[in-house]
Design an enzyme around this catalytic site. Structure first.
Site: not given
Ligand code: URA
Length: 434
Positions: A82, A161, A168, A183, A187
């Site tokens: 990632h 999320d 957010r 966050s 995932k």
């Molecule tokens: N990318 C994400 O998936 N979440 C965040 O909070 C910031 C960047």
């Protein structure tokens, strides 16, 4: 339990228990906690922070808000990679087939570009017919058969999320380290690979502008991963200028194919090898970093990575001829050269500005719903440290609209900084957090 009391508790710097965090995430996802209360809690977290235990509870509650993939049907140690996102970041397109060519299963979830940053799915859609909308079963089958599959995020992956991130985004509560870490990791944990290699970008084109923040984010994510029982490592890499020379979907795919043919830009390949060696080490297939790097180099030299990429494109419905004939990929109508006016050395290229120039050309999206032009972009001919003379071309703009190209021209000129003194080369790899 009342949300009002939990907001008060956090506002005063109190510790939220696992049970309380589970309650908040569950009720919010269900729609039983309104956005205004959740916003107040997020702002309280921005001021008071979350400790390690709270961050883990939040991550796991968000992971469990939807489906968690079961990769047990795939043989071997499954690896995911990632990136926190940047400009010109086509790393996955090269790295994933290199690692898969060694027989190591790469099961990757990817996203689309947003704002000034690009996304792997958009790039892959340059191949006619290519789809990342795989069913779970197809995803497992492809990884088992060819060792590589890339899937778009399913709607039911960490839905808490998704809802919270959107909130957010509009309440100025994105930039809190524990919230970002939870966050991203919610995932990654829902995607459920055995080992995760994180590429945490730092610099003008990255989410984390300073190295200090990038290291802090990397440490939080690695800690969450370890606490959740995953093998995890984070590599902190430079994003102070665009990565490689190409920015824009089709141009980046061409650069990825060049790289798989052994002609990748030096800065880009340095990042590919740093992440790749970590992936090979995580699989247990090499004893030392040198051995891992040697194995990866071999996949470029004998073209097995290139062939693996073609096999992968075909397995996901794309036309593999484009891999061997990249001139077939979409090309914009106009090309406009950006001329240099000063004598000196390139000291900086504001990556975010280059990403925004690509966005202006139509190569990026401002909202998740916007459509994009895959053929536009910017090819950088000069990078940091290069000596440049007046009249030389700094970059080429690829556009389908001359007015947009002219607007992008101004942005690119401003992004380049030139100084009279030679520039010291900065390392691409800032460090590793294990
Ligand atoms: N990318 C994400 O998936 N979440 C965040 O909070 C910031 C960047």
């Amino acid at each position: 339990m009342r949300m009002y009391d939990l907001i008060c508790k956090k506002k005063r710097g109190g510790h939220l228990t696992n049970e309380e965090i589970q309650f908040i995430v569950k009720e919010y996802t269900r729609g039983d906690i309104p956005d205004y209360q959740m916003s107040a809690l997020m702002m309280a977290i921005c001021f008071q922070g979350l400790d390690e235990e709270e961050t883990l509870s939040l991550t796991l509650a968000m992971r469990d808000s939807g489906e968690v993939l079961d990769l047990s049907e795939i043989d071997g140690i499954k690896i995911d990679k990632h990136s926190t996102g940047g400009v010109g970041d086509k790393t996955s397109l090269v790295l994933a087939p290199m690692v898969a060519a060694l027989g190591i299963p790469v099961a990757k979830m990817s996203g689309r570009g947003l704002g000034h940053t690009g996304g792997t799915i958009d790039k892959l859609e340059c191949f006619p017919g290519f789809s990342t909308a795989l069913s779970e079963q197809q995803f497992y089958q492809n990884v088992n058969k060819i060792k590589l599959a890339i899937m778009g995020q399913t709607a039911n992956l960490a839905p808490a999320d998704k809802k919270l991130y959107a909130l957010r985004d509009v309440t100025a509560t994105v930039d809190q380290l524990s919230l970002i870490a939870s966050s991203i990791m919610s995932k990654k944990l829902a995607a459920n690979a055995d080992a995760i290699v994180l590429d945490v970008k730092t610099g003008s084109g990255a989410f984390m502008k300073t190295e200090e923040d990038a290291f802090a984010l990397a440490k939080e994510m690695v800690q969450i991963g370890k606490n959740a029982g995953k093998q995890i490592v984070a590599v902190i890499t430079d994003m102070d200028q665009p990565l490689g020379n190409a920015v824009g979907n089709s141009l980046e795919v061409k650069e990825a194919i060049l790289s798989l043919n052994g002609l990748g830009p030096k800065d880009f390949m340095e990042v590919v090898y740093a992440l790749g060696t970590e992936m090979v080490m995580a699989s247990g297939r090499a004893q030392t970093m040198e051995e891992a790097k040697q194995m990866l180099t071999q996949t470029i030299e004998d073209k097995t990575a290139l062939d693996k990429f073609a096999e992968f494109v075909e397995a996901q419905g794309g036309d593999k001829r484009f891999v061997y004939q990249p001139e077939l990929l979409p090309v914009a109508k106009f090309q406009l050269q950006v001329q240099n006016t000063e004598e000196g050395y390139v000291s900086h290229i504001q990556a975010e500005e280059i990403g925004l120039a690509n966005l202006m050309l139509g190569g990026g999206r401002l909202t998740k719903e916007s459509s994009i032009d895959l053929s536009v972009g910017i090819l950088l001919h000069k990078k940091c440290g290069d000596l440049v003379h007046p009249g030389e071309t700094l970059a080429t703009i690829y556009a389908n609209d001359m007015e947009k190209a002219k607007d992008a021209y101004g942005k690119i000129v401003c992004a380049y900084q030139i100084q009279s003194m030679p520039v010291e080369e900065k390392p691409m790899i800032k460090g590793v957090v294990r």
